[in-house]
Motif scaffolding. Structure first.
Motif, PDB file in Angstrom:
ATOM      1  N   LYS A   4     -18.625   1.684   9.087  1.00 27.81           N
ATOM      2  CA  LYS A   4     -17.327   2.356   9.252  1.00 27.81           C
ATOM      3  C   LYS A   4     -17.284   3.097  10.572  1.00 27.81           C
ATOM      4  CE  LYS A   4     -16.192   3.077   4.389  1.00 27.81           C
ATOM      5  NZ  LYS A   4     -15.877   4.086   3.376  1.00 27.81           N
ATOM      6  N   GLU A   5     -18.429   3.739  10.928  1.00 27.00           N
ATOM      7  CA  GLU A   5     -18.448   4.496  12.183  1.00 27.00           C
ATOM      8  C   GLU A   5     -18.310   3.562  13.385  1.00 27.00           C
ATOM      9  OE1 GLU A   5     -22.042   6.608  11.768  1.00 27.00           O
ATOM     10  OE2 GLU A   5     -21.202   8.134  10.426  1.00 27.00           O
ATOM     11  N   LYS A   6     -18.926   2.375  13.302  1.00 23.81           N
ATOM     12  CA  LYS A   6     -18.749   1.400  14.380  1.00 23.81           C
ATOM     13  C   LYS A   6     -17.300   0.967  14.474  1.00 23.81           C
ATOM     14  CE  LYS A   6     -23.448  -0.549  14.115  1.00 23.81           C
ATOM     15  NZ  LYS A   6     -24.222  -1.744  13.779  1.00 23.81           N
ATOM     16  N   SER A   7     -16.670   0.786  13.299  1.00 27.53           N
ATOM     17  CA  SER A   7     -15.276   0.343  13.285  1.00 27.53           C
ATOM     18  C   SER A   7     -14.351   1.375  13.885  1.00 27.53           C
ATOM     19  CB  SER A   7     -14.863   0.044  11.841  1.00 27.53           C
ATOM     20  OG  SER A   7     -13.523  -0.324  11.793  1.00 27.53           O
ATOM     21  N   ILE A   8     -14.566   2.646  13.528  1.00 30.59           N
ATOM     22  CA  ILE A   8     -13.675   3.689  14.072  1.00 30.59           C
ATOM     23  C   ILE A   8     -13.889   3.859  15.565  1.00 30.59           C
ATOM     24  CG2 ILE A   8     -15.210   5.650  13.627  1.00 30.59           C
ATOM     25  CD1 ILE A   8     -12.820   7.268  12.910  1.00 30.59           C
ATOM     26  N   LEU A   9     -15.171   3.693  16.015  1.00 30.40           N
ATOM     27  CA  LEU A   9     -15.430   3.788  17.447  1.00 30.40           C
ATOM     28  C   LEU A   9     -14.729   2.677  18.196  1.00 30.40           C
ATOM     29  CD1 LEU A   9     -16.905   5.095  19.804  1.00 30.40           C
ATOM     30  CD2 LEU A   9     -18.901   3.680  19.276  1.00 30.40           C
ATOM     31  N   PHE A 382      -7.111   7.336   5.752  1.00 24.72           N
ATOM     32  CA  PHE A 382      -6.495   7.081   7.054  1.00 24.72           C
ATOM     33  C   PHE A 382      -6.805   5.662   7.514  1.00 24.72           C
ATOM     34  CE2 PHE A 382      -7.208  11.780   7.217  1.00 24.72           C
ATOM     35  CZ  PHE A 382      -5.875  12.150   7.227  1.00 24.72           C
ATOM     36  N   PHE A 383      -5.889   5.123   8.338  1.00 25.63           N
ATOM     37  CA  PHE A 383      -6.012   3.754   8.813  1.00 25.63           C
ATOM     38  C   PHE A 383      -6.047   3.678  10.336  1.00 25.63           C
ATOM     39  CE2 PHE A 383      -4.023   3.899   4.686  1.00 25.63           C
ATOM     40  CZ  PHE A 383      -4.682   2.911   3.966  1.00 25.63           C
ATOM     41  N   SER A 404     -12.477  12.511   3.808  1.00 29.06           N
ATOM     42  CA  SER A 404     -11.488  11.444   3.900  1.00 29.06           C
ATOM     43  C   SER A 404     -12.161  10.074   3.862  1.00 29.06           C
ATOM     44  CB  SER A 404     -10.681  11.579   5.202  1.00 29.06           C
ATOM     45  OG  SER A 404     -11.492  11.265   6.326  1.00 29.06           O
ATOM     46  N   VAL A 405     -11.315   9.044   3.781  1.00 29.56           N
ATOM     47  CA  VAL A 405     -11.776   7.650   3.831  1.00 29.56           C
ATOM     48  C   VAL A 405     -11.077   6.989   5.008  1.00 29.56           C
ATOM     49  CG1 VAL A 405     -11.792   5.428   2.637  1.00 29.56           C
ATOM     50  CG2 VAL A 405     -12.158   7.555   1.343  1.00 29.56           C
ATOM     51  N   TYR A 406     -11.821   6.182   5.743  1.00 25.60           N
ATOM     52  CA  TYR A 406     -11.228   5.451   6.868  1.00 25.60           C
ATOM     53  C   TYR A 406     -11.292   3.953   6.607  1.00 25.60           C
ATOM     54  CZ  TYR A 406     -10.469   3.456  11.476  1.00 25.60           C
ATOM     55  OH  TYR A 406      -9.986   2.713  12.520  1.00 25.60           O
ATOM     56  N   ILE A 407     -10.152   3.290   6.676  1.00 18.96           N
ATOM     57  CA  ILE A 407     -10.056   1.834   6.559  1.00 18.96           C
ATOM     58  C   ILE A 407      -9.285   1.339   7.781  1.00 18.96           C
ATOM     59  CG2 ILE A 407      -9.228  -0.109   5.184  1.00 18.96           C
ATOM     60  CD1 ILE A 407      -9.282   1.711   2.720  1.00 18.96           C
ATOM     61  N   PRO A 408      -9.885   0.553   8.665  1.00 21.88           N
ATOM     62  CA  PRO A 408      -9.176   0.103   9.870  1.00 21.88           C
ATOM     63  C   PRO A 408      -7.907  -0.656   9.529  1.00 21.88           C
ATOM     64  CG  PRO A 408     -11.525  -0.348  10.052  1.00 21.88           C
ATOM     65  CD  PRO A 408     -11.275   0.072   8.637  1.00 21.88           C
ATOM     66  N   GLN A 409      -6.804  -0.294  10.184  1.00 24.85           N
ATOM     67  CA  GLN A 409      -5.519  -0.900   9.844  1.00 24.85           C
ATOM     68  C   GLN A 409      -5.479  -2.394  10.154  1.00 24.85           C
ATOM     69  OE1 GLN A 409      -2.373   1.062  11.961  1.00 24.85           O
ATOM     70  NE2 GLN A 409      -3.126   0.502  13.995  1.00 24.85           N
ATOM     71  N   ASP A 410      -6.234  -2.844  11.136  1.00 22.17           N
ATOM     72  CA  ASP A 410      -6.251  -4.273  11.446  1.00 22.17           C
ATOM     73  C   ASP A 410      -6.770  -5.084  10.259  1.00 22.17           C
ATOM     74  OD1 ASP A 410      -5.249  -3.797  13.935  1.00 22.17           O
ATOM     75  OD2 ASP A 410      -7.163  -3.968  14.989  1.00 22.17           O
ATOM     76  N   ARG A 416      -7.896  -8.679   5.161  1.00 25.52           N
ATOM     77  CA  ARG A 416      -9.347  -8.826   5.035  1.00 25.52           C
ATOM     78  C   ARG A 416      -9.994  -7.737   4.183  1.00 25.52           C
ATOM     79  NH1 ARG A 416     -11.708  -7.935   9.694  1.00 25.52           N
ATOM     80  NH2 ARG A 416      -9.938  -7.477  11.049  1.00 25.52           N
ATOM     81  N   VAL A 417      -9.175  -6.830   3.644  1.00 28.51           N
ATOM     82  CA  VAL A 417      -9.754  -5.748   2.852  1.00 28.51           C
ATOM     83  C   VAL A 417      -8.831  -5.424   1.687  1.00 28.51           C
ATOM     84  CG1 VAL A 417      -8.654  -3.916   4.224  1.00 28.51           C
ATOM     85  CG2 VAL A 417     -10.749  -3.409   2.974  1.00 28.51           C
ATOM     86  N   SER A 418      -9.424  -5.113   0.547  1.00 28.38           N
ATOM     87  CA  SER A 418      -8.698  -4.633  -0.618  1.00 28.38           C
ATOM     88  C   SER A 418      -8.913  -3.128  -0.699  1.00 28.38           C
ATOM     89  CB  SER A 418      -9.198  -5.308  -1.900  1.00 28.38           C
ATOM     90  OG  SER A 418      -8.759  -4.593  -3.045  1.00 28.38           O
ATOM     91  N   ILE A 419      -7.833  -2.371  -0.594  1.00 27.89           N
ATOM     92  CA  ILE A 419      -7.947  -0.911  -0.655  1.00 27.89           C
ATOM     93  C   ILE A 419      -8.511  -0.488  -2.004  1.00 27.89           C
ATOM     94  CG2 ILE A 419      -6.618   1.244  -0.643  1.00 27.89           C
ATOM     95  CD1 ILE A 419      -4.643  -0.190   1.276  1.00 27.89           C
ATOM     96  N   GLU A 420      -8.065  -1.120  -3.046  1.00 24.58           N
ATOM     97  CA  GLU A 420      -8.569  -0.794  -4.384  1.00 24.58           C
ATOM     98  C   GLU A 420     -10.083  -0.976  -4.462  1.00 24.58           C
ATOM     99  OE1 GLU A 420      -8.469  -3.322  -8.271  1.00 24.58           O
ATOM    100  OE2 GLU A 420      -6.566  -2.222  -8.161  1.00 24.58           O
ATOM    101  N   GLU A 421     -10.594  -2.093  -3.949  1.00 29.61           N
ATOM    102  CA  GLU A 421     -12.036  -2.347  -4.005  1.00 29.61           C
ATOM    103  C   GLU A 421     -12.814  -1.309  -3.199  1.00 29.61           C
ATOM    104  OE1 GLU A 421     -12.807  -6.323  -2.790  1.00 29.61           O
ATOM    105  OE2 GLU A 421     -11.738  -7.237  -4.494  1.00 29.61           O
ATOM    106  N   VAL A 422     -12.298  -0.936  -2.052  1.00 29.30           N
ATOM    107  CA  VAL A 422     -12.971   0.077  -1.235  1.00 29.30           C
ATOM    108  C   VAL A 422     -13.074   1.396  -1.990  1.00 29.30           C
ATOM    109  CG1 VAL A 422     -12.795   1.505   0.846  1.00 29.30           C
ATOM    110  CG2 VAL A 422     -12.322  -0.950   0.981  1.00 29.30           C
ATOM    111  N   LEU A 423     -11.987   1.820  -2.609  1.00 31.92           N
ATOM    112  CA  LEU A 423     -11.960   3.126  -3.259  1.00 31.92           C
ATOM    113  C   LEU A 423     -12.719   3.126  -4.584  1.00 31.92           C
ATOM    114  CD1 LEU A 423      -8.258   4.164  -2.501  1.00 31.92           C
ATOM    115  CD2 LEU A 423     -10.347   4.681  -1.215  1.00 31.92           C
ATOM    116  N   LEU A 424     -12.793   1.987  -5.245  1.00 34.69           N
ATOM    117  CA  LEU A 424     -13.553   1.904  -6.494  1.00 34.69           C
ATOM    118  C   LEU A 424     -15.050   2.042  -6.268  1.00 34.69           C
ATOM    119  CD1 LEU A 424     -11.683  -0.906  -8.481  1.00 34.69           C
ATOM    120  CD2 LEU A 424     -11.928   1.502  -9.151  1.00 34.69           C
ATOM    121  N   ARG A 425     -15.499   1.867  -5.036  1.00 34.38           N
ATOM    122  CA  ARG A 425     -16.936   1.999  -4.732  1.00 34.38           C
ATOM    123  C   ARG A 425     -17.402   3.453  -4.756  1.00 34.38           C
ATOM    124  NH1 ARG A 425     -16.173  -1.640   0.421  1.00 34.38           N
ATOM    125  NH2 ARG A 425     -15.830  -3.689  -0.556  1.00 34.38           N
TER     126      ARG A 425
END
Length: 482
Positions: A4-9, A382-383, A404-410, A416-425
Motif C-alpha cells: 500500500k505504501e508503494k502504491s501511495i508513493l 481514501f482513494f 484510515s484505509v487507502y485504496i488507489p482510485q485507479d 481490479r479491486v473489491s472494496i468489500e474484500e479489502v475491508l473484510l480483511r
C-alpha cells in the motif's frame, strides 16, 4: 502494508507531475531561541513531543498525532504565558469582512447564506437531534463559512495585542472566499470589479510599517475555499475564481485554506472543513466521544454522495455499483430529493452505523464529508493521497494506516479491486484500534463555539495558530541568520 505504501508513493509522484511539475514542497527546520539569564537552544523535530509542556487536553490523543503538538515553553513564557504567541489582528474597514456578511444574500446566487453566517458563522442551532446526536453543541453549518468562524474565534484569542511591535504574527481578516463567491457563478462583473477589494487590501497593507518590517513573512490570511478557487490567471483560458494566490505579495504570507496546493511554494496549509459540532464546554466533547465510542455499527462500510456522470476521472459510479452489490454496504444517494444529505442527523446517522466510510474525491480531492465521518467515529477510506495525506499535516497522523484505509482510485476505476474484500480483511481488533484513534482525534478536528472558552480542549483553531507561529518563527529565524 508495504505494498500500500508503494502504491501511495507512486500515486503521489504521478499527482505531483500532473499538477505542478516545477514546484517542490519545502521542509523547514524548526529552530527556537530564547534568552533570559543564560542562553539555551531548543529544537523541535518532526516527531516533537513538546505537547507535554502545554496544559491542553490533547494528552487524550496519541502522542504521534500532529494535533497534539504545541509550542514549547521557554523560560520567558513561564513569566509571560503569551511570550512567542502574541497576535496582532488588523482592524480593517468592515467592507472586507462584516460588511460581506451583512450582504449575505449576494454571496451565492441560489443559496440564501444569511442563516448560515448567523451565530458567528455557526449557523442555526440544531434542536431536533433525536437519538443520533447529543442534545447540545450542534448547528447547521455551511462548509464555506470558515472565515467567519475563524475571525470570531481569533477575537477571543487570549494573546491578542494592540501593540504591533510586540506581535509574533499578524492576521489579515479579509473574507476572501466569501468575496470571491459573490463573483463566481454567472455574475456579470468584470475582472476589475471582481478583484477590487483584493487590490485595495494589498495597496493598504504594503504601506503599513507592520508589513514593511518583514515583507509580509509574519502575516497570515485564511480562506474558507479551496486553493483551486483562488488561483485565477488573467491571461489563462479559464476565468474561474479569484487571484489571491497568484499575487506575488501573498507568496510571502502563510495562507490557511480548507484545501491547499500540496505541490506549491510551501506557504499554503490545509485546515479542517467546519463540521456541524461546535461545543461550548468540555463535557459536550466528552459526551459526544463516549456516544460514538459505544454506538452499534451494523454496516461494514457506507457511502454518502452522488454519482458524477460525465465527470472525467471520477470513481463515484464504481463506488455506487460496488455498494449496491454488497450486503455489507449502506448507500445514501444525495442526488435523490428525499435524501437530505445537508441535514446533520441524516448523514451522522449513516456514519455512526458504519465502521468504514468511503471518501472519494469530489470536484476537488478533498471533501467535508471526511471530517463529518471522522466526527462520527467512522474510519475514512481514501482513494487519492491529496484527499487527506498531503493536506492536513498539522492534524492527521503521518502513519495514515493508524486511522484510515487507502485504496488507489485507479484500481477501483479499472475494476481490479473489491472494496468489500479489502475491508473484510480487517479484524475486529484492528477496526477497534483504528476507530479509537479516530475518536481521540475529534477535538483537534472541530471548531469550538467562539462565544465560549474551553481551556482543556484544543480545537482545530488552536492547532492552526500553533502551526502559523511555528512557521513564522522558522521563516524569521532563517531570514535573520542570512
Amino acid at each position: 502494508m508495504k505494498e500500500k505504501e508503494k502504491s501511495i508513493l507512486k500515486t503521489l509522484v504521478l499527482s505531483k507531475s500532473r499538477q505542478i511539475s516545477s514546484r517542490q514542497m519545502h521542509i523547514f527546520p524548526i529552530l527556537i531561541s530564547s534568552v533570559l539569564s543564560s542562553l539555551f537552544l531548543l529544537f523541535l523535530s518532526h516527531s516533537s513531543s513538546c505537547s507535554s509542556t502545554s496544559s491542553s487536553s490533547s494528552s487524550s490523543s496519541s502522542s504521534s498525532s500532529p494535533s497534539s503538538l504545541t509550542l514549547p515553553l521557554s523560560a520567558a513564557a513561564r513569566t509571560d504565558p503569551c511570550s512567542g504567541r502574541y497576535l496582532y489582528v488588523y482592524d480593517l474597514p468592515d467592507k472586507f469582512n462584516d460588511g460581506i456578511v451583512r450582504e449575505c444574500r449576494a454571496i451565492f446566487p441560489w443559496i440564501d447564506m444569511c442563516p448560515y453566517v448567523a451565530n458567528m458563522g455557526l449557523g442555526p442551532h440544531l434542536t431536533e437531534t433525536g437519538s443520533v446526536l447529543t442534545e447540545t453543541g450542534w448547528h447547521i453549518t455551511n462548509q464555506w463559512v470558515l472565515e467567519v468562524i475563524f475571525h470570531n474565534r481569533i477575537r477571543q484569542y487570549e494573546c491578542l495585542t494592540a501593540n504591533s511591535s510586540k506581535a509574533d504574527a499578524f492576521f489579515v481578516p479579509f473574507y476572501v472566499g466569501l468575496d470571491t463567491g459573490r463573483h463566481m457563478w454567472g455574475h456579470n462583473t468584470s475582472l476589475q470589479e471582481r478583484d477590487a477589494l483584493l487590490v485595495e487590501l494589498f495597496q493598504f497593507l504594503k504601506l503599513r510599517p507592520e508589513w514593511l518590517a518583514k515583507g509580509g513573512r509574519d502575516h497570515f490570511i485564511l480562506s474558507g475555499r479551496s486553493t483551486y478557487d483562488l488561483r485565477r490567471e488573467d491571461n489563462g483560458a479559464s476565468q474561474w475564481g479569484g487571484k489571491l494566490l497568484m499575487l506575488p505579495e501573498v507568496k510571502n504570507m502563510t495562507v490557511l485554506l480548507i484545501e491547499s496546493n500540496p505541490w506549491g511554494n510551501g506557504n499554503e496549509f490545509a485546515i479542517p472543513y467546519p463540521t456541524n459540532f461546535h461545543p461550548s464546554n468540555e463535557s459536550q466533547v466528552v459526551a459526544w466521544q463516549d456516544k460514538v465510542r459505544s454506538t452499534d455499527r451494523p454496516w461494514l462500510f457506507s457511502f454518502a454522495g452522488a454519482r458524477r456522470p460525465g465527470h472525467e476521472g471520477s470513481i463515484r459510479d464504481q463506488l455506487f455499483d460496488q455498494c449496491l452489490k454488497s450486503s455489507h454496504c449502506k448507500l445514501l444517494d444525495c442526488a435523490l430529493g428525499e435524501n437530505d444529505c445537508d441535514t446533520p442527523v441524516t448523514t451522522m446517522s449513516l456514519f455512526q452505523s458504519s465502521n468504514f466510510c468511503l471518501q472519494p474525491p469530489g470536484d476537488t480531492p478533498t471533501r467535508r464529508s471526511a471530517f463529518d465521518s471522522m466526527l462520527a467515529g467512522c474510519i475514512p477510506v481514501f482513494f487519492h493521497p491529496d484527499s487527506a495525506y498531503t493536506q492536513y499535516k498539522w492534524y492527521l497522523p503521518d502513519n495514515y494506516s493508524e486511522y484510515s484505509v487507502y485504496i488507489p482510485q485507479d484500481e477501483v476505476r479499472e475494476g481490479r479491486v473489491s472494496i468489500e474484500e479489502v475491508l473484510l480483511r480487517y479484524s475486529e481488533k484492528e477496526i477497534g484500534y483504528m476507530k479509537e484513534k479516530v475518536i481521540t482525534m475529534i477535538p483537534g478536528l472541530i471548531y469550538k463555539d467562539p462565544g465560549y472558552k474551553l481551556e482543556s480542549v484544543r480545537d482545530a483553531f488552536d492547532v492552526a495558530i500553533d502551526g502559523v507561529l511555528r512557521r513564522v518563527k522558522t521563516i524569521i529565524g532563517n531570514q535573520n541568520s542570512i
